[in-house]
Scaffold this motif. Sequence first.
Motif, PDB file in Angstrom:
ATOM      1  N   SER A   1       0.740  -1.193  -0.020  1.00  0.00           N
ATOM      2  CA  SER A   1       0.077  -0.070   0.163  1.00  0.00           C
ATOM      3  C   SER A   1       1.034   1.263  -0.006  1.00  0.00           C
ATOM      4  O   SER A   1       0.458   2.417  -0.533  1.00  0.00           O
ATOM      5  CB  SER A   1      -1.035   0.124   1.342  1.00  0.00           C
TER       6      SER A   1
ATOM      7  N   ASP B   1      -5.927  -0.979  -4.733  1.00  0.00           N
ATOM      8  CA  ASP B   1      -5.464  -1.725  -3.673  1.00  0.00           C
ATOM      9  C   ASP B   1      -6.058  -2.447  -3.034  1.00  0.00           C
ATOM     10  O   ASP B   1      -7.335  -2.158  -2.099  1.00  0.00           O
ATOM     11  CB  ASP B   1      -4.916  -0.326  -2.724  1.00  0.00           C
ATOM     12  N   GLU B   2      -5.972  -3.781  -3.184  1.00  0.00           N
ATOM     13  CA  GLU B   2      -6.929  -4.965  -2.717  1.00  0.00           C
ATOM     14  C   GLU B   2      -8.533  -4.374  -2.795  1.00  0.00           C
ATOM     15  O   GLU B   2      -9.104  -4.299  -1.697  1.00  0.00           O
ATOM     16  CB  GLU B   2      -6.717  -5.271  -1.022  1.00  0.00           C
TER      17      GLU B   2
HETATM   18 MG   LIG Z   1      -2.196  -2.602   2.173  1.00  0.00          MG
END
Ligand SMILES: [Mg+2]
Lengths: 290, 308, 620, 290, 318
Positions: free
Chosen positions: B61, B198-199
Amino acid sequence: MIEQYGLNDPFYIQYGRWIGGVLSGNLGWSETARQPVSTALMSLFPATLELVVLAFIPCLLLAVFLGSRAGIYLNRWPDHVIRIFTILGWSFPVYVFGLLMLLIFYSALDWFPPGRLSQWAQTIVTSGDFVRYTGANTIDAILNGNWAVFIDSLRHLAAPVITLTYVNVASMTRVMRTSMLETLRQDYVRTARAKGLPRRVVELKHARRNALLPVATIAGMELAVMMGGVVITETIFDYAGLGQFAAKTAANLDFPAVLGFGLYFAVVLVVMNLIVDLIYPLLDPRVKTQ
Amino acid sequence: MIPAKSSTPELPEDVILAVEDLEVSFAVRSRASFRAVRGISFTISRGETVALVGESGSGKSVTAMTIMRLTEYDGAAITGGRVLMRLKDGKVADLAKLSDKRVEALRGSEMSIVFQDPMSSLNPVFTVGDQIAEAVVHHQGKTPTQARQIALNTLKLVRVPDAERRLDQYPHQLSGGMRQRVMIAIALACRPSLMILDEPTTALDVTIQAQILDLVRALQQEIGMSVLFITHDMGVVAEVADRVCVMLKGEIVETGTVYDVFAKPRHAYTRALISAVPRLGSMADKDAPEKFPLLVFEPERQIAEAGK
Amino acid sequence: ETKNPGTFVFMWTDDIQSFDPAYIANTPSSYGALNIYSRLLNFNGSKISEFVPSLSTEVPSLENGLIKQGDDGSVTYTFPIRKGVFAHKVGVKGADGKITWEYYDKLTDAQKAAIEPGYGQITPDDVRYSLLRAILQGQSWMSNAITEVITAGKYTDIAKWVETEGKVKSFAEASPETLRAVYDQLASQIVVDGDNVALKLPKSFPATLGVIALPFGTSVLDKEWVASVGGWDGSGDSWKAHYRPELGANPLFAEENGTGPFMLEEWDRTDRRITLKRFDNYFMGPAKLERVVMRTVPEWTTRRLQLLSGDADFVAAPVEFIDELSKTEGVKVIDGLQKVFSRGVFFAWPLDDNDNPAIGSGKLDGAGIPPDFFGDIDVRKGFNYAQNYDALINQVLLGKTVQSRGPTVRGIMGYRADSPVYSYDPAKAEEHFKKAFGGKLWDVGFTFTAYVTEGNPQLTAALSALQMGLSRINPKFKMQIQALPWASVSDKLNNREKPAAPLTVMGWGPDYSDPGGPLGAASYYLSPTGLVGGMAGKGYRDLMAEKFKPLLDEAWASNDPAVREPIYAKLQEMSYDYATTQFLWEDFGYVVTRSNIDGYVDNMILYGAWDFYPVTKAND
Amino acid sequence: MKVLRYLARNPVSLVGVLILLAFVLIAIFAPLLAPPQSFQLSPYDTPRAGFLATPMPPSSDAIFGTTQGQYDIFYGVVWGTRTAFKIGLGVVAISVLVGTAIGAVAAYYGGLVEDVLMRIVDVFMAVPFLIAAMVLTALLGKGIWPITIALTTFGWMSYARIVRSEILRIREMDYIHAARAYGASDLRLIVLHILPNAMFPVLVLATMATGSMVLSASALSFLGVGTEEGYADWGQFIAYSRNWIVGQPGNPFQFWYTLAFPGAAVFLFVLSWNLVGDALRDMLDPRHSH
Amino acid sequence: MNASTPVQQTRQPLVEVRNLVTRFDLKAGLFGHVSGRVHAVENVSFDIFPGETLALVGESGCGKSTVARSLMQLDKPRSGSIRFDGIELIGAPRQVVARFRRQAQMVFQDPFSSLNPRMTIEQSLIDPMRVHKVGSTATMRARAAELLAKVELSHEHLERYPHAFSGGQRQRICIARALALNPRLIVADEAVASLDVTIQAQVINLLMDLQRDMQIALLFISHDMAVVERIAHRVAVMYLGEIVEIGDRRSVFNNPQHPYTRKLLSTVPVADPTRRPEGRLPMSDEIPSAMRAPDFVPVELPMHQISSTHYVRQVAAG
Ligand SMILES: [Mg+2]
Ligand SMILES: Nc1ncnc2c1ncn2[C@@H]1O[C@H](COP(=O)(O)OP(=O)(O)OP(=O)(O)O)[C@@H](O)[C@H]1O
Ligand SMILES: Nc1ncnc2c1ncn2[C@@H]1O[C@H](COP(=O)(O)OP(=O)(O)OP(=O)(O)O)[C@@H](O)[C@H]1O
Ligand SMILES: [Mg+2]
């Protein structure tokens, strides 16, 4: 000739009598005010409302301004300055502050006299030509188109308003700061930044708007508490309002008046809660659909 | 694999983004500064999907946020390296060195990001339409009406049913999957050349995850943008990625095409990772449950390997 | 520049309780009655035993024949009533025959001609009505003083009279016949005789004129107006309904129709502001001031700043500021005004020994005091020698007054500047304490609590000085001090068989210059039926009955001041000998105004109440 | 360790802790700093150097000067420290106990009990704090016990609320479910698992409240229902300075010492508690820990 | 209705759940009238045998946790029967429940909230033993160290507080705590869902080891079909509060009968880039809610037997 006079019935008897009265819409007789409690409360209410509202508005604006500044500049000098300013306000005895205000602004500068009106203005206001629409001097002066009286009432309001503002701004600023910190940490603020919005837009539109939500609730309570707690300020500035009255009745154990004041405060709380409940959906769409 | 370093920002024609020796540290001013990203390099080409995988806390991240120049809000700073990006006008900019103002102008229009949690990533007090249109108004100078139309089109693009109505709804009135679509719509609104996810599916239910993955794949085909896809789910990687970068403790330990990484993981950590991935169907012919055939990854061995 | 020319801004800490002159009983309230109403007589300036005509055109005296002594010992006072006096509001008869109440000042000549006779016009009947009303209302002891005058001290209030007359336990049980009978008797003693009103007293009552001049129940009302606002109509059958009215239910509570120099323009009770407006047709000529604004401002700093800035023309000031104020430009201080009011520490015995925290263990064991502690004269003397009077007078009162020499203070009959007084003398105190309780007291010491009304630093200082004196004489002498609201202090003293407070510091003052009689200074202190006697316990009363009462009675029986004076002087000395009370100091007055204020007249017996009539405010 | 590190990083909080420490030392060593004289009935009775109303400036006899009535300011400030601790800690300790008990019972029993208790909390919340405290003190008489009782009576509600909501929150934590699953009794759950975790916000609140309670107590003294005349209590001493805040014309700060010393004592005391409370909150706030 | 068929008929099931119903009332308005009801668990029946893992899978909100919590006596079921070792638990006296609680333990999803932050690891491990008063403090402490070793943590960690541990380590501590009383049943509610894949695999391996060693019956709740495939002996698929398919793992995975089971299986990303799915089953976006009007009466659909160990619920018409 005896110095003082007045032996009171025991408290519980007075209380029983009072409850009976309240149920029939009669708050009883105030020994201190020498008039029915409801009349006294009603005639003092505009004065206190005027004072509190005038103090509350700058207080709220300042708190929102300072609190969001402090949140944005967390741990940098604006935050430190604001933090010290609020913590000082928080720790400063109101009466000391008030008396200092009196010393500076009345004694030294002769700007802000105590009381609600100067005598000449008082004479105008009590004269038959001046219509008392609301009981709040500033508003009545505007409605009567009397600017001299308006200015005079503002001059009298200035010192208590400043005192109240300073004393109350601390707690609201703290709430605003915490709330701002909280929101600035929120993912949607990150989203707003990721959209490429300028810093100001992110902070002022996205963050502050959300940070106001808890402040709205607190501000409602704060306003209510101010409506019931301007005791010391009114006493010092000889401002004839509910706070001064309540303090006097409390010290004299004038139970009908004290109980009436308590009732008034409870009503204010309820009304403030209601207003906050009404305003809240405007601020937070999540509430509306519930 | 890593382009040669040059003093003037240059990029090969088809490369959209090149991260070079990027280093990011937290709390730089205090003594105990923490290097979350330690000199990583990778590139993303036009239309390519690069997956960044690795264990929790490995710096995925932070890498993504640094490309967006958002880490500085969390008290991090770029302490080394470059982030070169090819802009729509063909120029190459080093994102790591741009002024805040310049970066603001690029965010959302040249590159965008979708975060993990759609529940908290949308501002609860503004309508979906406003939140999509906002960036359009800001970056492209469109009128509110035009921006609204663009927002509507984007919502349709991300397959939001009944888009007109949704436009005026608030986030809390949408389901999780819908919200993530709205997030993607916000990211897409200005048609950036790079989208970072991001995810994006971690917070969603399995069935919804599949839809979002389908959507991302479909969009990429339709618009042809580059995607940096961050996940820790190797299954997802296998489904969407062209290339994979494996991160471990702030470093990229392995990069390769998705086929290579799955078939012939070279780094010990990657091997351990792959060995731990549950694969549906792998037990189809077994009667009793079986333990994972885990390869234990030991950092010492990795260091030894790196030294070779 | 002068702020608010023509308006006198008066800032005090007190408040007026009611504007009904028959209702009120304290000095602050008397400011209203004094300025709004007029009485038959006024005090002659600051003289407390000299009178001048007011509504009565002459001051009755034996010489002018208006005081007549009957053969049966009765005395008749005759008051010739002034003619042509109108009240602030008069009843004007309209074309429809209806009477409306109009401000006299605003009337045209035609309207004046239409004034219904008696309506707002003061007649002897109104005077009689006013006195009857004050007596029958029975509310305030200041009005009850008239009852005492009329009955020559036989009854202290109308209720007693009714109870005795009807032989009932309480006023409420009295039959209509009894009430009527009492009324009739009363009416027969206050009679209208042509243009005169005559008071027929069964016996001599030396303080009669003094009572008549006090600004309370003797203020004259217009009967027709009172009736028109729902008050008593003067009928002998209906007066019970007006006996002891509720404060707010009283029609005269916030309304007035007096004949005095000022009219009540506004009474804002929540703002605690009273505005008085000049009555232009006052029968002695209009006042100089156009308006008087009386505002209650409790905070001294606020009052002071307003005085300095000229926003206030008069302020009530704490004594410690008067020297500074007298040096301040634009401020004038009239200092050293005498008062007939003295302060003392009252000893009570025997004390309530039932669950009384004030007396500690209730025994002579160092942790308390026995109930009859102050019954021992050596204890009382020891206490009196332990007080540091000089320190109090010099430091607390800044040397502006003198030590009180007993019940009788300067200006009251029987006062002698050379009478014996106590002074701080640890050796003498020790001597007496060693004698007390056979010497045991000195060995074991004592502990008890003394009470003081809260918010009074001077009285607290008096106890504090006593406390210090005692513990310096013997560290085992422990007197704790507790400040309580007046109601609580009163609760520990009044209406109980035995007082609970061993020692209380308070102040008292008489209402007429003669020390004898029911309301006189000597009676207050030294009679078993006096107010102090009522509070200080049976032991005290027994002492009074035995030693003092015979002398008191002897003095009161005489009409001759020359007879009375030495007796009162003797009583004064006896109060020293028996150490009945710890007399502290005489109160004193001072007035702080702007320099352009003149004309204040201080009258001791009015307790310095402001008569605004002669006051002027000059323009700088 | 963590505390020291925090303090090293936050000099302002460090100042707070040091001030508080200084007050603790003053309170402990009061008999040495300002020895009571033998004839004093209680060490809290401030000795007076005469009865003159006008304050006297600092001198070798009275190093802080004397206030109205010649009470020694230094003595009052030193012993007033003990009074402040007594009132502040006393009020807060009792309020925390009462509030926690009520909050815990409400959260634990739920249903009708909770409804009733929380309505009681609401009712007390709807009482104007200062006025109610004034009335109760006036009823109970002067002294620090009445003040403590009055401030406690109307000051426990926030603890009840916070404890209840914390318990309701913590009750849903998995470690509570786990403990219940392995059979921990309700009492064990509350005492061992829930309360220790719920107490931290209470601790922060209590710390901040300690200062503000001392402020409220001094406000009571100011309004005339505080401690006994001459009692070593800062509020009382400030009340004594009330008439002297404004000096003579031309010399407005003539009596500065009457307000400066007791005022500074209250201010610093409240400030130090607020700073410590602020620091505690920062430290206990997981978002602040790195 | 007997919906479950044991793997080994010879043995007695440790847990027998029959027709379990748990609903939550939603209150609204001033007087708290019931405005709706969540039918979290409807008519659920299953058995678990000693040493066996039953996996419960399904979408978020389908009622998995509620089953677990009802089984653990943390939620109060509306009706049905739960027998543990042959003894009925619903409406049982306290001692019975206490005895049950000694033998059944639970592990939760969120390792960050599963440990009391104000207790050291040792205190957390000892607490269950204290509650059931097993042995002296010394023996309890020894046991705590032993437990920690069992989950591959060092005894040095005993004195530390939870915040000093990573999620995976915490989850292992939770497992150690669950083992403290030598339970015969462990309910793991999404116990590995929040962990990194590598850690997840380790924890699962650990659970399987412990189960084998101690013959623990395991109710393993998960939404991850791939994980379930590895660990479960039998699988129950839940949908909207009901078990729609239950059976032996191989049978359910290789031969899914219920459309919902198929959907679940088809959405699992396949960790193999060579087998990327082309087109998937069309799906509605929203996850259906189990919230119903207060007067709602659930329709019961019958179960069909597919094989001796495999049952499926009839699909609702339309
Ligand atoms: Mg992360
Ligand atoms: N605001 C911050 N302050 C300090 N350290 C941070 C901050 N944000 C992240 N970190 C640290 O940086 C490292 C990398 O974090 P990052 O969030 O990039 O991990 P990740 O790979 O995305 O993990 P996950 O899969 O859990 O999202 C972690 O060790 C984290 O503790
Ligand atoms: N205490 C409660 N009160 C009201 N509704 C509840 C309560 N607990 C659970 N529910 C509801 O019951 C339904 C089933 O919840 P449950 O937690 O069992 O689902 P789950 O399958 O475990 O979901 P997840 O995978 O998200 O944990 C959900 O709709 C949930 O909102
Ligand atoms: Mg669940």
